[in-house]
Design a protein around this motif. Structure first.
Motif, PDB file in Angstrom:
ATOM      1  N   THR A 115       0.828  -1.210   0.000  1.00  0.00           N
ATOM      2  CA  THR A 115       0.000   0.000   0.000  1.00  0.00           C
ATOM      3  C   THR A 115       0.858   1.254   0.000  1.00  0.00           C
ATOM      4  O   THR A 115       0.594   2.208  -0.756  1.00  0.00           O
ATOM      5  CB  THR A 115      -0.935   0.005   1.216  1.00  0.00           C
ATOM      6  N   LEU A 116       1.904   1.278   0.828  1.00  0.00           N
ATOM      7  CA  LEU A 116       2.775   2.451   0.872  1.00  0.00           C
ATOM      8  C   LEU A 116       3.458   2.683  -0.470  1.00  0.00           C
ATOM      9  O   LEU A 116       3.572   3.834  -0.925  1.00  0.00           O
ATOM     10  CB  LEU A 116       3.819   2.278   1.981  1.00  0.00           C
ATOM     11  N   LEU A 117       3.918   1.611  -1.113  1.00  0.00           N
ATOM     12  CA  LEU A 117       4.557   1.763  -2.418  1.00  0.00           C
ATOM     13  C   LEU A 117       3.578   2.304  -3.453  1.00  0.00           C
ATOM     14  O   LEU A 117       3.906   3.216  -4.222  1.00  0.00           O
ATOM     15  CB  LEU A 117       5.118   0.420  -2.891  1.00  0.00           C
ATOM     16  N   GLY A 136       5.265  11.163  -3.895  1.00  0.00           N
ATOM     17  CA  GLY A 136       5.434  12.130  -2.826  1.00  0.00           C
ATOM     18  C   GLY A 136       4.807  11.716  -1.521  1.00  0.00           C
ATOM     19  O   GLY A 136       3.885  10.895  -1.487  1.00  0.00           O
ATOM     20  N   LEU A 137       5.302  12.307  -0.446  1.00  0.00           N
ATOM     21  CA  LEU A 137       4.754  12.048   0.876  1.00  0.00           C
ATOM     22  C   LEU A 137       3.329  12.574   0.991  1.00  0.00           C
ATOM     23  O   LEU A 137       2.520  12.026   1.748  1.00  0.00           O
ATOM     24  CB  LEU A 137       5.640  12.711   1.942  1.00  0.00           C
ATOM     25  N   ALA A 138       3.012  13.620   0.208  1.00  0.00           N
ATOM     26  CA  ALA A 138       1.654  14.166   0.248  1.00  0.00           C
ATOM     27  C   ALA A 138       0.628  13.112  -0.137  1.00  0.00           C
ATOM     28  O   ALA A 138      -0.491  13.103   0.397  1.00  0.00           O
ATOM     29  CB  ALA A 138       1.541  15.370  -0.682  1.00  0.00           C
ATOM     30  N   ASN A 139       0.999  12.217  -1.046  1.00  0.00           N
ATOM     31  CA  ASN A 139       0.089  11.127  -1.410  1.00  0.00           C
ATOM     32  C   ASN A 139      -0.252  10.275  -0.194  1.00  0.00           C
ATOM     33  O   ASN A 139      -1.416   9.917   0.032  1.00  0.00           O
ATOM     34  CB  ASN A 139       0.733  10.225  -2.474  1.00  0.00           C
ATOM     35  N   LEU A 141      -0.049  11.085   2.977  1.00  0.00           N
ATOM     36  CA  LEU A 141      -0.857  11.834   3.935  1.00  0.00           C
ATOM     37  C   LEU A 141      -2.308  11.917   3.486  1.00  0.00           C
ATOM     38  O   LEU A 141      -3.235  11.749   4.286  1.00  0.00           O
ATOM     39  CB  LEU A 141      -0.268  13.237   4.117  1.00  0.00           C
ATOM     40  N   ASP A 142      -2.522  12.170   2.181  1.00  0.00           N
ATOM     41  CA  ASP A 142      -3.893  12.245   1.658  1.00  0.00           C
ATOM     42  C   ASP A 142      -4.595  10.900   1.777  1.00  0.00           C
ATOM     43  O   ASP A 142      -5.772  10.834   2.155  1.00  0.00           O
ATOM     44  CB  ASP A 142      -3.876  12.695   0.194  1.00  0.00           C
TER      45      ASP A 142
END
Length: 269
Positions: A115-117, A136-139, A141-142
């Motif tokens: 999931t993280l990938l 991106g990290l924003a993905n 977080l969203d």
């Protein structure tokens, strides 16, 4: 007796080291493929030509049904219940928690890392007709907000890399072989284990091929899925252990699987 047990433990640890080495190597390969996807490197060059070839040549009728049936051999809704049931069965019969823990470790690692990938990479699938990567990290977080915050807007990013079906197949079928015939499995038998592991490559390859041929995933995503599945499979294999303890309901493990005195030959798990 103490010397025998110490030798057995040392032998068990030594026999698990190759799996740890392979885990490090496969994780490095997965990282390399992920990097290639992020930078659109040479490894992704075949993605568009393969998509352009298979997209207008999709099967229909019975051939499509057969292809989809093969693809669903990597669907977690299909594979997880029997895999967990097998792990629980082996655990109960052997009176050893490791088989079930191995299954849960593999599935849990796949769910978290996969999931993280997918979310962090943010790649579009072939069906949209473009190959765009928005990492991106924003993905993350969203996606997290959409998953845990009541009433939050749905996550609108793309989650195509790596192929989850390919990864799940690469975890499931070899792990079934180890649960059945491995040293800590239901009926330990090295010859049957080798045959079962070779046979497991067939559904793994078939599911991955269908992911690309049915245009569900880019070719590099199938490769990434296989590598991710191999990573979590090796995690599960390390949890499963060498198999020197635990009793089998139908009798003890064959002599060739047992750890012996220092210098005695042993089987492979």
């Amino acid at each position: 007796m103490t010397q025998y047990r110490t030798a057995s433990r040392d032998s068990s640890a030594a026999r698990l080291r190759p799996f740890a080495t392979w885990l490090a190597a496969v994780c490095a390969a997965l990282a390399a493929v992920t990097w290639q996807v992020l930078v659109k490197g040479p490894l992704t060059a075949p993605d568009w030509p393969v998509h352009a070839f298979v997209d207008p040549r999709q099967p229909d009728g019975p051939l499509l049904w057969a292809a989809v049936a093969v693809a669903r051999m990597g669907q977690r809704l299909v594979t997880v219940p029997p895999l967990v049931a097998l792990g629980l069965w082996v655990t109960l019969l052997r009176r050893d928690a490791r088989p079930l823990l191995a299954v849960l470790a593999g599935l849990g690692s796949l769910a978290v890392v996969g999931t993280l990938l997918k979310v962090a990479t943010g790649r579009t699938p072939p069906v949209v007709g473009v190959d765009v990567v928005t990492p991106g990290l924003a993905n993350v977080l969203d996606w997290t907000a959409a998953a845990v915050v009541p009433g939050a807007a749905a996550f609108e990013g793309y989650v195509s890399f790596p192929s989850g079906h390919s990864a799940n197949a690469a975890l499931t079928y070899p792990l079934v072989a180890w649960l059945l015939f491995g040293a800590n499995g239901l009926r330990p038998d090295p010859r049957r284990l080798r045959a079962a592991l070779w046979a497991a490559l067939l559904p793994v390859a078939a599911v991955g091929a269908m992911m690309t041929l049915l245009d569900y995933h880019w070719a590099s995503e199938t490769l990434g899925g296989w590598l991710l599945g191999a990573c979590v499979l090796l995690v599960a294999r390390l949890v499963l252990g060498r198999g020197d303890t635990g009793a089998v309901a139908a009798g003890s493990a064959p002599e060739r699987w047992r750890g012996g005195p220092a210098g005695a030959p042993g089987g492979t798990g």
